[in-house]
Design a protein around this motif. Structure first.
Motif, PDB file in Angstrom:
ATOM      1  N   TYR A   1     148.470  88.188  16.887  1.00 31.97           N
ATOM      2  CA  TYR A   1     149.374  87.671  17.913  1.00 31.97           C
ATOM      3  C   TYR A   1     150.819  87.725  17.417  1.00 31.97           C
ATOM      4  CZ  TYR A   1     149.894  83.381  15.197  1.00 31.97           C
ATOM      5  OH  TYR A   1     150.194  82.498  14.208  1.00 31.97           O
ATOM      6  N   SER A   2     151.728  87.640  18.356  1.00 33.07           N
ATOM      7  CA  SER A   2     153.146  87.489  18.023  1.00 33.07           C
ATOM      8  C   SER A   2     153.719  86.510  19.032  1.00 33.07           C
ATOM      9  CB  SER A   2     153.884  88.825  18.106  1.00 33.07           C
ATOM     10  OG  SER A   2     154.152  89.177  19.452  1.00 33.07           O
ATOM     11  N   GLN A   3     154.770  85.823  18.691  1.00 35.39           N
ATOM     12  CA  GLN A   3     155.369  84.888  19.648  1.00 35.39           C
ATOM     13  C   GLN A   3     156.830  84.675  19.296  1.00 35.39           C
ATOM     14  OE1 GLN A   3     156.180  81.397  18.923  1.00 35.39           O
ATOM     15  NE2 GLN A   3     155.570  81.458  16.783  1.00 35.39           N
ATOM     16  N   TYR A   4     157.605  84.429  20.320  1.00 34.49           N
ATOM     17  CA  TYR A   4     159.037  84.207  20.121  1.00 34.49           C
ATOM     18  C   TYR A   4     159.633  83.468  21.318  1.00 34.49           C
ATOM     19  CZ  TYR A   4     159.377  88.361  23.090  1.00 34.49           C
ATOM     20  OH  TYR A   4     159.242  89.259  24.121  1.00 34.49           O
ATOM     21  N   VAL A   5     160.800  82.891  21.095  1.00 34.36           N
ATOM     22  CA  VAL A   5     161.459  82.093  22.126  1.00 34.36           C
ATOM     23  C   VAL A   5     162.788  82.753  22.504  1.00 34.36           C
ATOM     24  CG1 VAL A   5     162.437  79.826  22.662  1.00 34.36           C
ATOM     25  CG2 VAL A   5     160.421  80.006  21.190  1.00 34.36           C
ATOM     26  N   THR A   6     163.028  82.888  23.794  1.00 36.55           N
ATOM     27  CA  THR A   6     164.309  83.407  24.267  1.00 36.55           C
ATOM     28  C   THR A   6     164.887  82.460  25.318  1.00 36.55           C
ATOM     29  OG1 THR A   6     163.074  84.784  25.832  1.00 36.55           O
ATOM     30  CG2 THR A   6     163.874  85.863  23.838  1.00 36.55           C
ATOM     31  N   MET A   7     166.161  82.569  25.533  1.00 35.50           N
ATOM     32  CA  MET A   7     166.828  81.772  26.561  1.00 35.50           C
ATOM     33  C   MET A   7     167.388  82.737  27.598  1.00 35.50           C
ATOM     34  SD  MET A   7     167.070  78.531  25.356  1.00 35.50           S
ATOM     35  CE  MET A   7     168.484  77.930  26.301  1.00 35.50           C
ATOM     36  N   THR A   8     167.074  82.502  28.874  1.00 34.83           N
ATOM     37  CA  THR A   8     167.739  83.286  29.928  1.00 34.83           C
ATOM     38  C   THR A   8     168.175  82.330  31.027  1.00 34.83           C
ATOM     39  OG1 THR A   8     165.465  84.101  30.146  1.00 34.83           O
ATOM     40  CG2 THR A   8     167.221  85.753  30.137  1.00 34.83           C
ATOM     41  N   ASP A   9     169.446  82.393  31.373  1.00 37.90           N
ATOM     42  CA  ASP A   9     170.014  81.514  32.407  1.00 37.90           C
ATOM     43  C   ASP A   9     169.598  80.063  32.181  1.00 37.90           C
ATOM     44  OD1 ASP A   9     170.781  83.950  33.548  1.00 37.90           O
ATOM     45  OD2 ASP A   9     168.966  84.034  34.770  1.00 37.90           O
ATOM     46  N   ASP A  10     169.750  79.597  30.969  1.00 34.65           N
ATOM     47  CA  ASP A  10     169.401  78.225  30.614  1.00 34.65           C
ATOM     48  C   ASP A  10     167.916  77.894  30.727  1.00 34.65           C
ATOM     49  OD1 ASP A  10     171.722  77.144  29.602  1.00 34.65           O
ATOM     50  OD2 ASP A  10     172.574  76.890  31.594  1.00 34.65           O
ATOM     51  N   LYS A  11     167.098  78.918  30.953  1.00 35.53           N
ATOM     52  CA  LYS A  11     165.658  78.686  30.912  1.00 35.53           C
ATOM     53  C   LYS A  11     165.150  78.998  29.511  1.00 35.53           C
ATOM     54  CE  LYS A  11     164.438  79.929  35.650  1.00 35.53           C
ATOM     55  NZ  LYS A  11     163.826  80.995  36.469  1.00 35.53           N
ATOM     56  N   ILE A  12     164.204  78.189  29.060  1.00 36.07           N
ATOM     57  CA  ILE A  12     163.563  78.488  27.784  1.00 36.07           C
ATOM     58  C   ILE A  12     162.275  79.254  28.081  1.00 36.07           C
ATOM     59  CG2 ILE A  12     162.653  77.553  25.627  1.00 36.07           C
ATOM     60  CD1 ILE A  12     164.026  74.877  26.368  1.00 36.07           C
ATOM     61  N   ILE A  13     162.175  80.461  27.574  1.00 32.41           N
ATOM     62  CA  ILE A  13     160.955  81.238  27.771  1.00 32.41           C
ATOM     63  C   ILE A  13     160.259  81.426  26.427  1.00 32.41           C
ATOM     64  CG2 ILE A  13     159.935  83.404  28.613  1.00 32.41           C
ATOM     65  CD1 ILE A  13     161.327  81.920  30.844  1.00 32.41           C
ATOM     66  N   TRP A  14     159.020  80.993  26.374  1.00 34.16           N
ATOM     67  CA  TRP A  14     158.213  81.187  25.175  1.00 34.16           C
ATOM     68  C   TRP A  14     157.245  82.328  25.471  1.00 34.16           C
ATOM     69  CZ3 TRP A  14     153.701  77.530  23.359  1.00 34.16           C
ATOM     70  CH2 TRP A  14     153.249  77.945  22.101  1.00 34.16           C
ATOM     71  N   THR A  15     157.333  83.390  24.721  1.00 33.30           N
ATOM     72  CA  THR A  15     156.454  84.538  24.915  1.00 33.30           C
ATOM     73  C   THR A  15     155.379  84.519  23.832  1.00 33.30           C
ATOM     74  OG1 THR A  15     158.262  85.833  25.847  1.00 33.30           O
ATOM     75  CG2 THR A  15     156.357  87.067  25.068  1.00 33.30           C
ATOM     76  N   LEU A  16     154.149  84.517  24.269  1.00 31.12           N
ATOM     77  CA  LEU A  16     153.019  84.480  23.342  1.00 31.12           C
ATOM     78  C   LEU A  16     152.137  85.700  23.615  1.00 31.12           C
ATOM     79  CD1 LEU A  16     151.041  83.206  21.319  1.00 31.12           C
ATOM     80  CD2 LEU A  16     150.407  81.530  23.059  1.00 31.12           C
TER      81      LEU A  16
ATOM     82  N   ILE B   1     155.597  72.355  30.151  1.00 31.68           N
ATOM     83  CA  ILE B   1     155.290  73.712  30.594  1.00 31.68           C
ATOM     84  C   ILE B   1     155.490  73.768  32.112  1.00 31.68           C
ATOM     85  CG2 ILE B   1     153.482  75.465  30.833  1.00 31.68           C
ATOM     86  CD1 ILE B   1     152.392  74.616  28.132  1.00 31.68           C
ATOM     87  N   VAL B   2     156.518  74.466  32.564  1.00 30.81           N
ATOM     88  CA  VAL B   2     156.861  74.517  33.974  1.00 30.81           C
ATOM     89  C   VAL B   2     156.003  75.539  34.707  1.00 30.81           C
ATOM     90  CG1 VAL B   2     158.728  74.910  35.638  1.00 30.81           C
ATOM     91  CG2 VAL B   2     159.236  73.909  33.390  1.00 30.81           C
TER      92      VAL B   2
ATOM     93  N   MET C   1     147.480  73.852  28.711  1.00 32.45           N
ATOM     94  CA  MET C   1     148.156  72.619  28.333  1.00 32.45           C
ATOM     95  C   MET C   1     149.324  72.302  29.278  1.00 32.45           C
ATOM     96  SD  MET C   1     147.893  73.012  24.231  1.00 32.45           S
ATOM     97  CE  MET C   1     147.750  71.226  24.065  1.00 32.45           C
ATOM     98  N   GLU C   2     149.740  71.044  29.261  1.00 30.35           N
ATOM     99  CA  GLU C   2     150.828  70.641  30.154  1.00 30.35           C
ATOM    100  C   GLU C   2     152.179  70.575  29.475  1.00 30.35           C
ATOM    101  OE1 GLU C   2     149.592  67.071  32.000  1.00 30.35           O
ATOM    102  OE2 GLU C   2     148.127  68.089  33.277  1.00 30.35           O
TER     103      GLU C   2
ATOM    104  N   GLU D   1     157.348  79.244  30.767  1.00 34.53           N
ATOM    105  CA  GLU D   1     158.670  78.656  30.980  1.00 34.53           C
ATOM    106  C   GLU D   1     158.611  77.189  30.601  1.00 34.53           C
ATOM    107  OE1 GLU D   1     160.422  79.142  34.897  1.00 34.53           O
ATOM    108  OE2 GLU D   1     161.842  77.536  34.423  1.00 34.53           O
ATOM    109  N   LEU D   2     159.537  76.769  29.775  1.00 33.99           N
ATOM    110  CA  LEU D   2     159.523  75.401  29.268  1.00 33.99           C
ATOM    111  C   LEU D   2     160.734  74.628  29.763  1.00 33.99           C
ATOM    112  CD1 LEU D   2     158.632  76.141  25.536  1.00 33.99           C
ATOM    113  CD2 LEU D   2     157.076  75.264  27.276  1.00 33.99           C
TER     114      LEU D   2
END
Lengths: 243, 243
Positions: free
Chosen positions: A49-64, A96-97, A82-83, A8-9
């Motif tokens: 690997y695969s990775q993508y970014v989605t938004m849910t309820d104004d949260k940024i989720i980076w899936t790696l 990184i939350v 990492m921070e 979660e970013l």
């Protein structure tokens, strides 16, 4: 081993342009892993690997997602420590939350999906712009053949114990499997100044025929939530969910 | 002559079930036209009309299109004179609030669409559930081939002066024409207790190749706003708009 790291970013993002982050985050990965391994990835056809970014309820989720133990250790484990995520584009940074992680062995993936009776109605969501290439052209409508062809090829590259691809099995999929419901729209994935024609949305796949085929479909679609589907899954395209 | 009669109705309608009205209104038409002509329509393969119901801003709009002068006179002109539409299902009636009519001759349709340079980007909206039948199965994704095949067959049946259908031309359409944007979802059209798999939404067709092909596409899609596209256009399916 298959692993999924959800990060979660916190930071600003242009809502309509979260596809941009995919390629920027890939750049961030490459800068922060061992140079030797980065070089290996560059010349390898494995794409572990695969990775993508989605938004849910104004949260940024980076899936790696990583598709073997080495990739987990050399990519996901590094990023997890990492921070923040710095990207060069407009000098932005994302804090990184929190992180969530899950892993499953190929053995358990097969056990849980292929070796027990699976559902005959499979709901697949294309969370990020997804596209296929056929005869040199982008295909912006999903078909059963393109989906399972992509998944089988990715599965065989990643898993060393089991091989599933075959022209026969692809034709069997085409005969017994159908997209019976959908809600889809075309879109573009922005990359280095070009726009890749793609689609996003939900489909329901219904499978008739032998239980073995049903189970293989369940296995492959579950695998797809780690590998992604279609082209450019390393830079943000083809992220999928499957119930 | 092609005519379109837009009838604004007042009355209650279950929003999610306006597809029901299609077959009910077809029943209403059959009861209110001359028996002889109704019999002719029953045995004819011509289907010289299409009709469908849409909702806009809580208005119920019944569109009744006729594809030749006889059908206009014997169907649309009769319905236009009525004050309300009674249907047997739940004894409902709909007051006719207003009517709007437009007509164009086949000659002018050709002149305005085929004989001048048409657009190469064509936006088509499927306003009511649309479906095609191929090899005995319903097809719930539109393709360029299915759309233009349907329109050419309908055009040739309706227009006595011009013939457009040919396998060659269909293949030319497939080579030079592509759905480049879309927003679609699958749905069902309810009819006599069965559900017909279908789709609804918008597409953009982009055409390369000779101007003649572009113009033919424009002509056919304009014609399609009168004839409808695909199956069961006489009972509410396949209503289209085209810009």
């Amino acid at each position: 081993m298959l692993s999924s790291l959800n990060i979660e970013l916190e930071g600003k993002i242009e809502k309509s342009r979260n596809d941009l982050l995919g390629s920027l985050f890939q750049g961030f990965i490459m800068e922060n892993i061992d140079t030797d391994y980065a070089d290996t990835l560059h010349v390898s056809t494995l794409h572990p690997y695969s990775q993508y970014v989605t938004m849910t309820d104004d949260k940024i989720i980076w899936t790696l997602n990583t598709l073997n133990a080495e990739a987990k250790e050399k990519i996901a484990d590094k990023i997890k420590k990492m921070e923040k995520v710095n990207i060069k584009y407009k000098e932005k940074e994302y804090k990184i939350v929190s992180t969530k992680e899950k892993s499953i062995s190929y053995k358990d993936l097969v056990k849980e999906n292929y070796l027990k009776d699976g559902s005959r109605r499979l709901k697949v969501s294309f969370l990020t712009p997804t596209s296929f290439k056929q005869d040199g052209r982008y295909v912006i409508f999903p078909t059963v053949r393109l989906i399972f062809q992509s998944l089988m090829l990715k599965f065989d590259k990643s898993s060393s114990d089991m091989e599933v691809f075959g022209k026969d099995i692809l034709e069997t999929f085409e005969s017994y499997t159908e997209i019976t419901m959908y809600k889809l729209r075309s879109t573009y994935f922005h990359l280095d100044g070009t726009k890749i024609p793609s689609f996003i949305g939900d489909i329901t796949i219904t499978i008739k025929g032998p239980a073995q085929l049903v189970n293989l479909a369940n296995l492959l679609l579950k695998f797809g939530t780690y590998s992604g589907v279609g082209i450019k899954t390393g830079i943000g395209m083809g992220g999928t969910a499957f119930e």
